[in-house]
Write an enzyme that holds these catalytic residues in place. Structure first.
Site, PDB file in Angstrom:
ATOM      1  N   CYS A   6      38.311  38.438  44.531  1.00 44.33           N
ATOM      2  CA  CYS A   6      38.966  38.931  43.471  1.00 44.33           C
ATOM      3  C   CYS A   6      37.929  39.515  42.689  1.00 44.33           C
ATOM      4  CB  CYS A   6      39.635  37.791  42.703  1.00 44.33           C
ATOM      5  SG  CYS A   6      40.419  38.259  41.008  1.00 44.33           S
TER       6      CYS A   6
ATOM      7  N   CYS B 134      38.524  38.935  38.464  1.00 46.01           N
ATOM      8  CA  CYS B 134      38.153  37.553  37.853  1.00 46.01           C
ATOM      9  C   CYS B 134      38.041  36.789  39.176  1.00 46.01           C
ATOM     10  CB  CYS B 134      39.273  37.030  36.947  1.00 46.01           C
ATOM     11  SG  CYS B 134      40.910  37.401  37.644  1.00 46.01           S
ATOM     12  N   SER B 135      38.851  35.633  39.490  1.00 41.92           N
ATOM     13  CA  SER B 135      38.778  34.765  40.422  1.00 41.92           C
ATOM     14  C   SER B 135      40.185  34.372  40.912  1.00 41.92           C
ATOM     15  CB  SER B 135      37.913  33.451  39.987  1.00 41.92           C
ATOM     16  OG  SER B 135      38.625  33.022  38.755  1.00 41.92           O
ATOM     17  N   CYS B 136      41.171  35.391  41.199  1.00 40.83           N
ATOM     18  CA  CYS B 136      42.396  34.754  41.732  1.00 40.83           C
ATOM     19  C   CYS B 136      42.278  34.654  42.838  1.00 40.83           C
ATOM     20  CB  CYS B 136      43.423  36.068  41.533  1.00 40.83           C
ATOM     21  SG  CYS B 136      43.869  36.734  40.098  1.00 40.83           S
TER      22      CYS B 136
END
Length: 240
Positions: free
Chosen positions: A127, A130-132
């Site tokens: 991602c 961000c950090s999906c």
């Protein structure tokens, strides 16, 4: 009995004996605390509901995802279902993306796809923004997945980053980096390794580590844990 200060617990020197649990509280942690307390104050959810959800999220792990892929390796019909209707296939291994609230959460109830590797194509998820991450079926993301070092570099130099995880792919295997986003989550279905032809579903699931389901490792007989990589400076650091 000593009459020294603090012996009876009334004038304990907190400044001298109490250390913080973390060295530094980040801006994001401050924002999370403020937002959580505001939501509780406004009645969007209770502190008890937040506690229950936090405990639910913390206990999620990659076992259902490993079971799903192992079953897909063994059952061609289930493999077709997993690739065509991954939400339905998830339910068959005990994962309902609507849980625990009954309607999911903004960060979890999204479109979900399973990416099947082939002899000439290797997938890896990231991602970049961000950090999906497909948390309901893979559990909480590893710390390195959330770092800018991984997020920025994987989309630019995937082979180099994979090599830092110990994964060296042949030149005739293409690498496809799948960037997650706010509305779509992905998981990798790696190829079944040679030497596992007579294995049971349980044996196959053991070698399907979290890292192999992200795409930074390959499942191998005898390897049932995620690799611990040494953090080192990037050869091509991503600026900005």
């Amino acid at each position: 009995m000593s009459d020294a200060p603090g012996a009876h617990g009334h004038d304990h020197d907190h400044a001298r004996t109490v250390a913080p649990m973390v060295e530094e509280v980040t801006d994001f942690e401050v924002l999370e605390i403020a937002l959580r307390e505001l939501c509780i104050e406004k009645g969007l959810f209770t502190a008890e509901e937040h506690r229950r959800f936090t405990e639910f999220a913390e206990q999620i792990g990659p076992t259902p995802a490993a079971t799903l892929v192992a079953r897909a390796w063994l059952e061609p019909d289930f493999r077709e279902l997993a690739l065509a209707e991954p939400m339905t296939a998830s339910k068959e291994v005990g994962v309902d993306w609507l849980e625990p609230t009954g309607f999911g959460t903004p960060s979890d109830f999204t479109a979900f796809s399973i990416l099947a590797d082939t002899p000439t194509l290797h997938h890896v998820i990231v991602c970049a923004l961000c950090s999906c991450y497909p948390r309901p079926i893979l559990g909480n993301s590893p710390e390195w997945y959330r770092t800018p070092n991984y997020r920025r570099r994987m989309v630019r130099w995937p082979r180099q980053v994979l090599s830092e995880f110990g994964l060296q792919l042949p030149d005739d295997v293409s690498v496809r980096v799948q960037d997650s986003n706010q509305k779509h989550r992905f998981m990798v279905m790696p190829q079944r390794p040679a030497g596992t032809e007579d294995w049971t579903r349980e044996q196959l699931a053991e070698i399907l580590t979290r890292d192999s389901l992200i795409g930074v490792a390959l499942p191998k007989p005898g390897v049932t844990t995620n690799a611990v990589t040494t953090i080192r400076p990037a050869v091509h650091p991503a600026g900005g």
